[in-house]
Design an enzyme around this catalytic site. Sequence first.
Site, PDB file in Angstrom:
ATOM      1  CB  ILE A 105       7.801   3.622  -3.822  1.00 63.69           C
ATOM      2  CG1 ILE A 105       9.116   3.508  -4.611  1.00 63.69           C
ATOM      3  CG2 ILE A 105       7.951   2.997  -2.442  1.00 63.69           C
ATOM      4  CD1 ILE A 105       9.650   2.094  -4.747  1.00 63.69           C
ATOM      5  CE  LYS A 106       0.506  -1.213  -3.735  1.00 62.39           C
ATOM      6  NZ  LYS A 106      -0.130  -2.525  -4.094  1.00 62.39           N
ATOM      7  CB  ILE A 107       4.049   4.787   1.155  1.00 56.99           C
ATOM      8  CG1 ILE A 107       5.439   4.833   0.512  1.00 56.99           C
ATOM      9  CG2 ILE A 107       4.112   5.130   2.644  1.00 56.99           C
ATOM     10  CD1 ILE A 107       6.496   4.070   1.242  1.00 56.99           C
ATOM     11  CG  LEU A 167       8.726  -2.770  -5.234  1.00 59.68           C
ATOM     12  CD1 LEU A 167       8.364  -4.255  -5.163  1.00 59.68           C
ATOM     13  CD2 LEU A 167      10.157  -2.593  -5.725  1.00 59.68           C
ATOM     14  CB  SER A 207       3.310  -6.159  -7.411  1.00 66.02           C
ATOM     15  OG  SER A 207       4.202  -5.162  -6.925  1.00 66.02           O
TER      16      SER A 207
END
Length: 389
Positions: free
Chosen positions: A138-140, A107, A43
């Site tokens: 977790i998207k970084i 996310l 997403s």
Amino acid sequence: MNPLLQLLEHGQSYWLDNLTRGKIRSGELRRRVTEEGLRGVTSNPTIFNKAISQSQDYDEQIQQLIDEGRSSDEIYEALVIRDIQDACDVLRPVYDESGGLDGYISLEVSPHHAHDTLSSVAEARHLHSAVNRPNLLIKIPGSPEGVPAIEELLFEGINVNVTLLFAIDSYEAVAWAYIRALERRVEMGLPVHNIASVASFFLSRIDVLVDQLLKERMQSGAAPSGMRPEELLGKAAVANAKLAYQRFRAILQGERWQALAARGARVQRMLWASTSTKTPGYSDVMYVEPLIGPDTVNTMPDETIAAFADHGVVRDTVAEGVDEAQRIMDELARLGIDFRQVTDQLLREGVQKFVEPYDALIKSIDDKRRALHGAGRTASAGMRPGAGK
């Protein structure tokens, strides 16, 4: 056999690059998992902006949150966390059956933190705790500021989807950050078998920009004698990805990774992102068919999934044509196209392309708050004693 189902036999998982509450509530997401081999979902703020602003699926929860006095930022987070939690629950069987290889939902931290290491780490910790699901990534962004955040989060046991990778050396920095994080865990006596990460290499955006530069040279006639820029159109992204995959394989063969693998560490898989075809006339599966192979993920939007299911051809391709890929990159350089400038520009634009929909989403929630608050006041007025008499 559905080509989507064949991908896993070749070491590739396919994930859906789209998450909406409608897909979850209707059972579509579960059906794709059980019948079509879907093994993950990504997403981003653009996707959530469309989902929340263009449907009424979220209005009931928004109204409840308004009644609780929540701010627009708090409403956004509550909406997104519920969707992510519900999607994680749908994909949990895949996570369990694959031993934690797949079944992840990604996310994004706020894109406003992309260039701030400390705030990225702080928000990632917060989101990880709030969602409270083992199959969350977790998207970084893989920016210079993102690399130390990625290492710290992985060391702490927070799984990370490294996003917005365009340059091979940026990927390599991320790969070593993953290795350092696992080595730190080993030094602290912590397990490494349960840490997961993917490195998301973006594709179509590269071709859009490089094609523009090639067409400028075609129109100006500035190409060196004997060179035909038109022959390179639509080829830079896949060539870059194939060379990145070779770097990935080289790292896996190194002593540092082998020592971690012996302790049960998982490979940080290469993920192909931005896989929808942007240019009319190009193949609608041009970012899927040439990049199939072991330890890879392809995250596709709905239209690319449908196209590949209809006419995709599956065979091991990601390690093929490496010499040709290098030739393409060399030819671009001979034409005066500085690929480092290309990737730097794309990283800057990539962050901005998430900032704008994120801000638009907050504005959409503001608009919905005003509209629903007004509707609520009208309904309340209609219920007052004596109203309508």
